[in-house]
Design a protein around this motif. Structure first.
Motif, PDB file in Angstrom:
ATOM      1  N   ILE A 264      56.178 -81.268 107.326  1.00 14.26           N
ATOM      2  CA  ILE A 264      55.371 -82.286 108.010  1.00 14.26           C
ATOM      3  C   ILE A 264      53.911 -82.172 107.584  1.00 14.26           C
ATOM      4  N   GLY A 265      53.403 -80.944 107.505  1.00  9.32           N
ATOM      5  CA  GLY A 265      52.026 -80.744 107.065  1.00  9.32           C
ATOM      6  C   GLY A 265      51.803 -81.263 105.659  1.00  9.32           C
ATOM      7  N   PHE A 266      52.752 -81.033 104.774  1.00 12.04           N
ATOM      8  CA  PHE A 266      52.653 -81.514 103.392  1.00 12.04           C
ATOM      9  C   PHE A 266      52.594 -83.036 103.359  1.00 12.04           C
ATOM     10  N   VAL A 267      53.468 -83.683 104.107  1.00  7.98           N
ATOM     11  CA  VAL A 267      53.502 -85.156 104.122  1.00  7.98           C
ATOM     12  C   VAL A 267      52.207 -85.722 104.706  1.00  7.98           C
TER      13      VAL A 267
ATOM     14  N   ILE B 284      48.574 -81.660  93.779  1.00 10.32           N
ATOM     15  CA  ILE B 284      47.460 -81.226  94.633  1.00 10.32           C
ATOM     16  C   ILE B 284      47.978 -80.830  96.010  1.00 10.32           C
ATOM     17  N   GLY B 285      48.863 -81.629  96.580  1.00 11.55           N
ATOM     18  CA  GLY B 285      49.440 -81.305  97.888  1.00 11.55           C
ATOM     19  C   GLY B 285      50.196 -79.987  97.867  1.00 11.55           C
ATOM     20  N   ALA B 286      50.944 -79.751  96.797  1.00 11.28           N
ATOM     21  CA  ALA B 286      51.704 -78.504  96.675  1.00 11.28           C
ATOM     22  C   ALA B 286      50.780 -77.299  96.554  1.00 11.28           C
TER      23      ALA B 286
ATOM     24  N   LEU C 282      63.020 -69.980 111.229  1.00 11.53           N
ATOM     25  CA  LEU C 282      62.908 -70.398 109.837  1.00 11.53           C
ATOM     26  C   LEU C 282      62.921 -71.917 109.721  1.00 11.53           C
ATOM     27  N   VAL C 283      63.836 -72.555 110.445  1.00 14.96           N
ATOM     28  CA  VAL C 283      63.923 -74.018 110.422  1.00 14.96           C
ATOM     29  C   VAL C 283      62.638 -74.625 110.965  1.00 14.96           C
ATOM     30  N   GLU C 284      62.133 -74.086 112.060  1.00 12.60           N
ATOM     31  CA  GLU C 284      60.890 -74.586 112.648  1.00 12.60           C
ATOM     32  C   GLU C 284      59.724 -74.455 111.665  1.00 12.60           C
ATOM     33  N   ALA C 285      59.621 -73.313 111.014  1.00 14.00           N
ATOM     34  CA  ALA C 285      58.537 -73.096 110.049  1.00 14.00           C
ATOM     35  C   ALA C 285      58.667 -74.056 108.873  1.00 14.00           C
ATOM     36  N   ALA C 286      59.878 -74.248 108.374  1.00 10.74           N
ATOM     37  CA  ALA C 286      60.096 -75.153 107.238  1.00 10.74           C
ATOM     38  C   ALA C 286      59.742 -76.591 107.609  1.00 10.74           C
TER      39      ALA C 286
END
Length: 63
Positions: free
Chosen positions: A17-20, A45-47, A8-12
């Motif tokens: 990171i992908g969002f940023v 838009i990012g969200a 879960l932590v890895e996915a979050a």
């Protein structure tokens, strides 16, 4: 074997990171294409694209 919490932590972290990265990319690319947006619009838009990506990968769909 990785625990469920570690997964879960890895996915979050991957999503964050992908969002940023996406946010920084659009903030650099949009003005170069003549599109000027406020920070709240960039965040929206990012969200939206992040949610679409999650749905496409099956994470939000419960797979």
């Amino acid at each position: 074997m990785q625990s469920r919490l570690a997964s879960l932590v890895e996915a979050a972290v991957n999503v964050a990171i992908g969002f940023v990265v996406a946010l920084l990319t659009q903030m650099a690319l949009f003005p170069a294409m003549g599109v000027r947006l406020s920070m709240d619009r960039h965040l929206l838009i990012g969200a939206v694209f992040t949610l679409v990506s999650l749905a496409r990968s099956g994470v939000a769909g419960g797979r």
